[in-house]
Design a protein around this motif. Sequence first.
Motif, PDB file in Angstrom:
ATOM      1  N   ALA A  44       0.823  -1.213   0.000  1.00  6.07           N
ATOM      2  CA  ALA A  44       0.000   0.000   0.000  1.00  6.07           C
ATOM      3  C   ALA A  44       0.857   1.263   0.000  1.00  6.07           C
ATOM      4  CB  ALA A  44      -0.938   0.000   1.212  1.00  6.07           C
ATOM      5  N   GLY A  48       0.974   4.006  -2.887  1.00  7.74           N
ATOM      6  CA  GLY A  48       0.724   5.419  -2.603  1.00  7.74           C
ATOM      7  C   GLY A  48       1.861   6.297  -3.067  1.00  7.74           C
ATOM      8  N   GLY A  52       1.552   9.173  -5.819  1.00  9.26           N
ATOM      9  CA  GLY A  52       1.927  10.537  -5.460  1.00  9.26           C
ATOM     10  C   GLY A  52       3.007  11.111  -6.354  1.00  9.26           C
ATOM     11  N   SER A  81      -0.883  10.185   9.572  1.00  8.38           N
ATOM     12  CA  SER A  81      -1.405   8.911   9.061  1.00  8.38           C
ATOM     13  C   SER A  81      -0.659   7.732   9.678  1.00  8.38           C
ATOM     14  CB  SER A  81      -1.311   8.865   7.530  1.00  8.38           C
ATOM     15  OG  SER A  81       0.032   8.912   7.097  1.00  8.38           O
ATOM     16  N   THR A  96      -5.511   1.726   4.038  1.00  5.08           N
ATOM     17  CA  THR A  96      -5.838   3.110   3.675  1.00  5.08           C
ATOM     18  C   THR A  96      -4.819   4.083   4.247  1.00  5.08           C
ATOM     19  OG1 THR A  96      -8.197   2.596   3.578  1.00  5.08           O
ATOM     20  CG2 THR A  96      -7.593   4.918   3.811  1.00  5.08           C
ATOM     21  N   MET A  99      -1.525   3.815   2.452  1.00  2.74           N
ATOM     22  CA  MET A  99      -1.606   4.459   1.145  1.00  2.74           C
ATOM     23  C   MET A  99      -1.410   5.975   1.284  1.00  2.74           C
ATOM     24  SD  MET A  99      -2.225   4.110  -2.197  1.00  2.74           S
ATOM     25  CE  MET A  99      -3.175   2.611  -2.492  1.00  2.74           C
ATOM     26  N   ILE A 100      -2.055   6.559   2.291  1.00  5.40           N
ATOM     27  CA  ILE A 100      -1.894   7.997   2.537  1.00  5.40           C
ATOM     28  C   ILE A 100      -0.440   8.319   2.877  1.00  5.40           C
ATOM     29  CG2 ILE A 100      -2.534   9.901   4.066  1.00  5.40           C
ATOM     30  CD1 ILE A 100      -5.301   8.551   4.335  1.00  5.40           C
ATOM     31  N   LEU A 103       1.537   8.409  -0.263  1.00  7.80           N
ATOM     32  CA  LEU A 103       1.304   9.658  -0.994  1.00  7.80           C
ATOM     33  C   LEU A 103       2.157  10.777  -0.417  1.00  7.80           C
ATOM     34  CD1 LEU A 103      -2.575   9.472  -1.381  1.00  7.80           C
ATOM     35  CD2 LEU A 103      -0.960   9.617  -3.281  1.00  7.80           C
TER      36      LEU A 103
END
Length: 397
Positions: A44, A48, A52, A81, A96, A99-100, A103
């Motif tokens: 993940a 991300g 990004g 995060s 999730t 992934m953030i 990014l």
Amino acid sequence: MPTLILAIAELFGTALWFTPNAVLPELMALWSLAPSDLGWLTGAVQGGFLLGTLIIGLTGLADRLDASRLFAACCLLGALSNALLPMAGGLDGAVTLRMITGLCLAGIYPVGMKLMVGWTPGRSGLGLAWLVGMLVLGTALPHGLRAFTALDDVTLSWRGGIWSASLLAVLGGIMVWRLGEAPRQADAAPGADSGTKPGPNSGHGLRLGGLSAFGISNFRHAASAYFGHMWELYTLWALLPLMLAARWPSLTTAELAFAAFALIAVGGPCCWIGGAFSARLGSRRVAQFALAGSGLCCALYPLLSGLPAAGLIGFLALWSALAVVDSPQFSALSATACPANIVGSALTLQNAIGFAISMLSLLILIPLWQITGPWLAWLLLPGPLLGLWCLHGYTRY
């Protein structure tokens, strides 16, 4: 001093990338995860980061916005995060959040390279070597933490480890926020570091973001060499524990983790040494030497995998170092081939493509280890060979 500040801030910021790897057993127990679920957690953040870097590279955000503020903002959001990970409640929430985090890392690592290029005019190979060396140490850190926590008499809070990484990222963001932008280099001729001249499309603006850099011949050659390097690097690092375990099946978890930590971490100071040589010999020569060396190691490993302990450990350490020494030099060559107004976007897009290639290499090659064993090293060899061929076309003036 700005070089040191940026290098330390990069280490602190990229700690978000790898720290959860050191607590995967605890996360598995907490959320009742199966081993097959771990791929989602580790993939993940890579996904991300790839998304990004594509966004930043294609839109030109790294050159449109204040890079130091973008770096700091990504550190803060990434720290948040990451800090929320223990409260994710399960795999979906954790994926999730990771992934953030990925990014946000896209605004930390390649944007940090742009800042370093700005603060080290005429010696970006040396400055980027310090920065990438710190990233290498960050990559090795989870193995070191795992070795430490695997000792019978050590009990650490895994949540505290995650939150400590978030605190480091906040500190890194503050450091770069206070440092700010480098003095304007807009009037400096591209190529000051390596004696290169801008290509015929160097006047391109930001309308295509980093894509416009591919209209510059020297950038294409440097970036393509970097892509070959990325086919080898991360797959080699992933293979190191497998190589050690195959040679010495009796190694404990702590011993295996510590050995993997040492073999990866050696690349950090070697990057710094390579940077010092680049200041005298040029980034192109250092990169060619490292590519030739790591390619030779790829070719020889299947024949040398049965060496005695000291010999094999020394060989793997040399291979690991050579595989990463050239990484900052590719970025230096790419940066000096570009006009100043697209350096950030070009480096970010180069990173995006390079990490996509590394993910492809991992997905294709790692599963083949069970079938090929040490001979898998020959499937890494096309990366260094491609890099050498591409750098041969990098024009010196």
